[in-house]
Structures are given as C-alpha cells and as structure tokens.
Design an enzyme around this catalytic site. Structure first.
Site, PDB file in Angstrom:
ATOM      1  N   ASP A   1      -4.764   1.112   9.624  1.00 49.52           N
ATOM      2  CA  ASP A   1      -4.302   2.616   9.763  1.00 49.52           C
ATOM      3  C   ASP A   1      -5.310   3.496   9.934  1.00 49.52           C
ATOM      4  O   ASP A   1      -6.089   3.439   8.714  1.00 49.52           O
ATOM      5  CB  ASP A   1      -3.230   2.237   7.996  1.00 49.52           C
ATOM      6  CG  ASP A   1      -2.626   3.437   8.038  1.00 49.52           C
ATOM      7  OD1 ASP A   1      -1.194   3.175   7.993  1.00 49.52           O
ATOM      8  OD2 ASP A   1      -2.697   4.241   7.375  1.00 49.52           O
ATOM      9  N   ILE A   2      -4.769   4.526   9.846  1.00 51.81           N
ATOM     10  CA  ILE A   2      -5.961   5.631   9.700  1.00 51.81           C
ATOM     11  C   ILE A   2      -6.247   6.460   8.564  1.00 51.81           C
ATOM     12  O   ILE A   2      -7.573   6.668   8.007  1.00 51.81           O
ATOM     13  CB  ILE A   2      -5.540   6.862  10.758  1.00 51.81           C
ATOM     14  CG1 ILE A   2      -6.869   7.344  11.068  1.00 51.81           C
ATOM     15  CG2 ILE A   2      -4.908   7.481  10.123  1.00 51.81           C
ATOM     16  CD1 ILE A   2      -6.304   8.908  12.497  1.00 51.81           C
TER      17      ILE A   2
ATOM     18  N   ASN B   1       8.843   0.531   5.853  1.00 51.60           N
ATOM     19  CA  ASN B   1       9.200   1.805   5.472  1.00 51.60           C
ATOM     20  C   ASN B   1      10.182   2.833   6.545  1.00 51.60           C
ATOM     21  O   ASN B   1       9.904   2.579   7.948  1.00 51.60           O
ATOM     22  CB  ASN B   1       8.542   2.896   4.677  1.00 51.60           C
ATOM     23  CG  ASN B   1       7.504   3.064   3.963  1.00 51.60           C
ATOM     24  OD1 ASN B   1       7.464   2.396   3.211  1.00 51.60           O
ATOM     25  ND2 ASN B   1       5.679   3.237   4.212  1.00 51.60           N
TER      26      ASN B   1
ATOM     27  N   SER C   1       7.096   8.195   8.121  1.00 50.12           N
ATOM     28  CA  SER C   1       6.818   9.109   9.262  1.00 50.12           C
ATOM     29  C   SER C   1       6.444   9.346  10.516  1.00 50.12           C
ATOM     30  O   SER C   1       6.495  10.087  11.147  1.00 50.12           O
ATOM     31  CB  SER C   1       5.416   9.499   8.615  1.00 50.12           C
ATOM     32  OG  SER C   1       4.324   9.249   8.627  1.00 50.12           O
TER      33      SER C   1
ATOM     34  N   HIS D   1       6.955  -0.343  13.136  1.00 45.76           N
ATOM     35  CA  HIS D   1       5.772  -0.494  12.111  1.00 45.76           C
ATOM     36  C   HIS D   1       6.234  -1.174  10.737  1.00 45.76           C
ATOM     37  O   HIS D   1       6.707  -1.050  10.287  1.00 45.76           O
ATOM     38  CB  HIS D   1       4.519  -0.176  12.233  1.00 45.76           C
ATOM     39  CG  HIS D   1       5.215   1.343  11.312  1.00 45.76           C
ATOM     40  ND1 HIS D   1       5.718   2.429  11.919  1.00 45.76           N
ATOM     41  CD2 HIS D   1       4.199   2.146  10.205  1.00 45.76           C
ATOM     42  CE1 HIS D   1       5.879   3.486  10.853  1.00 45.76           C
ATOM     43  NE2 HIS D   1       5.635   2.872   9.826  1.00 45.76           N
TER      44      HIS D   1
ATOM     45  N   HIS E   1       3.577  -2.116   7.654  1.00 46.24           N
ATOM     46  CA  HIS E   1       2.352  -1.677   7.357  1.00 46.24           C
ATOM     47  C   HIS E   1       2.223  -3.522   5.953  1.00 46.24           C
ATOM     48  O   HIS E   1       2.863  -4.012   5.683  1.00 46.24           O
ATOM     49  CB  HIS E   1       2.404  -0.773   5.555  1.00 46.24           C
ATOM     50  CG  HIS E   1       2.621   0.344   6.039  1.00 46.24           C
ATOM     51  ND1 HIS E   1       1.934   0.792   5.926  1.00 46.24           N
ATOM     52  CD2 HIS E   1       4.338   0.888   6.397  1.00 46.24           C
ATOM     53  CE1 HIS E   1       2.186   2.465   6.794  1.00 46.24           C
ATOM     54  NE2 HIS E   1       3.896   2.794   6.765  1.00 46.24           N
TER      55      HIS E   1
HETATM   56  P1  AMP Z   1       5.107   5.219   7.765  1.00 44.31           P
HETATM   57  O1  AMP Z   1       4.753   6.777   6.736  1.00 44.31           O
HETATM   58  O2  AMP Z   1       5.830   4.583   6.810  1.00 44.31           O
HETATM   59  O3  AMP Z   1       5.581   6.187   9.219  1.00 44.31           O
HETATM   60  O4  AMP Z   1       3.810   5.137   7.592  1.00 44.31           O
HETATM   61  C1  AMP Z   1       2.741   5.994   9.365  1.00 44.31           C
HETATM   62  C2  AMP Z   1       1.219   5.476   8.916  1.00 44.31           C
HETATM   63  O5  AMP Z   1       0.782   5.837  10.518  1.00 44.31           O
HETATM   64  C3  AMP Z   1       0.644   5.882   8.422  1.00 44.31           C
HETATM   65  O6  AMP Z   1       0.097   5.110   6.987  1.00 44.31           O
HETATM   66  C4  AMP Z   1      -0.420   7.110   8.435  1.00 44.31           C
HETATM   67  O7  AMP Z   1      -1.913   7.009   8.302  1.00 44.31           O
HETATM   68  C5  AMP Z   1      -0.815   6.023  10.104  1.00 44.31           C
HETATM   69  N1  AMP Z   1      -0.784   6.417  11.029  1.00 44.31           N
HETATM   70  C6  AMP Z   1      -1.157   8.229  11.392  1.00 44.31           C
HETATM   71  N2  AMP Z   1      -1.539   8.006  12.342  1.00 44.31           N
HETATM   72  C7  AMP Z   1      -1.936   7.319  12.839  1.00 44.31           C
HETATM   73  C8  AMP Z   1      -3.364   6.806  13.754  1.00 44.31           C
HETATM   74  N3  AMP Z   1      -3.371   7.906  14.432  1.00 44.31           N
HETATM   75  N4  AMP Z   1      -3.644   5.606  13.441  1.00 44.31           N
HETATM   76  C9  AMP Z   1      -3.620   5.031  12.451  1.00 44.31           C
HETATM   77  N5  AMP Z   1      -2.637   4.545  11.992  1.00 44.31           N
HETATM   78  C10 AMP Z   1      -1.820   6.417  11.417  1.00 44.31           C
END
Ligand code: AMP
Ligand code: ZN
Length: 114
Positions: free
Chosen positions: A30-31, A87, A95, A100, A102
């Site tokens: 995760d970024i 989520n 988001s 996905h 986590h």
């Molecule tokens: P969610 O909020 O549950 O939809 O999780 C989306 C996740 O994607 C968040 O934890 C972000 O930090 C992660 N995320 C967003 N952009 C990237 C990216 N380019 N590479 C890796 N993780 C990302």
C-alpha cells in the site's frame, strides 16, 4: 477496466511494489501504509467489490486466500496476528472500486475497528 487504478497496477501500466504475483492475483505494498506491513491483495481481473458475487468463483477466491496466507506466513505475520480488511462502500472507507483485501501486520490492532 479503463481508469481503474488497480487494473492499471495489475497490468503494469502503473508501478507498484509487488510482493506476490500469480496468474490471477497480485499483492503489492500500500502506498500509504497504516501499519509496518500493509499490503493489498487484488484479483487481476476487474471485480468492483465483494458484492459482485457472479465474478467471484471459488477457484479465484481460493487463489486469493492462498496468496494472502502464503505472504502472511512468509512475512511471519502469523505469530503476532494480522488483520485482513475489505472496506466496502464509502461509509466503510472504500476509495478504490476494484476488490482489494488489505493485509495489515506488525502492530497491535484494537477491536472493534474504528
Ligand atoms: P480503500 O480505501 O479501502 O479503498 O483502499 C485503497 C487503498 O489503496 C488505500 O489504502 C491507499 O493507500 C491505496 N493506494 C492508493 N493508490 C495506491 C497506489 N498507487 N499504490 C498502492 N496503493 C495505493
Ligand atoms: Zn479494476
């Protein structure tokens, strides 16, 4: 799917830090990590959420769970415990609309989650 961030990561249009890859599954860092270990496990195919049940066949689910289990063991998350979170919907903090999981580890987690 066009304009889907995790589709672009899955087909390597966008760089990510990949820790596991198989035919149908990708796990990458995760970024914006919320724990010392914070990974995201995704099906490479675009599946919008856990509610898209028609696309979630048992073979794919097994492949996802096997990948999550294998990476968790490799990173030795099993000893202290770890958390797998999906989520679903904006109210739950989702988001990115590509399914996905986590995988969070190497810190203490409270219950219930916030
Ligand atoms: P969610 O909020 O549950 O939809 O999780 C989306 C996740 O994607 C968040 O934890 C972000 O930090 C992660 N995320 C967003 N952009 C990237 C990216 N380019 N590479 C890796 N993780 C990302
Ligand atoms: Zn997608």
């Amino acid at each position: 799917m066009k304009d889907c961030l995790f589709c672009k990561i899955s087909n390597k249009e966008i760089d990510s830090n990949i820790v596991f890859e198989s035919d149908n599954v990708l796990i990458f860092k995760d970024i914006s990590p919320k724990a010392p270990v914070h990974l995201l496990a995704v099906p490479k195919e675009h599946i919008s959420s856990i509610l898209e049940i028609d696309k979630l066949d048992s073979r794919l689910l097994k492949e996802l769970m096997e990948a999550i289990s294998r990476v968790a063991m490799e990173m030795r998350l099993d000893k202290e415990g770890f958390r797998v979170v999906v989520n679903t919907g904006s109210g739950a903090g989702e988001s990115v609309n590509h399914l996905h999981f986590h995988i969070l580890g190497k810190r203490k987690f409270s219950w219930p989650p916030g």
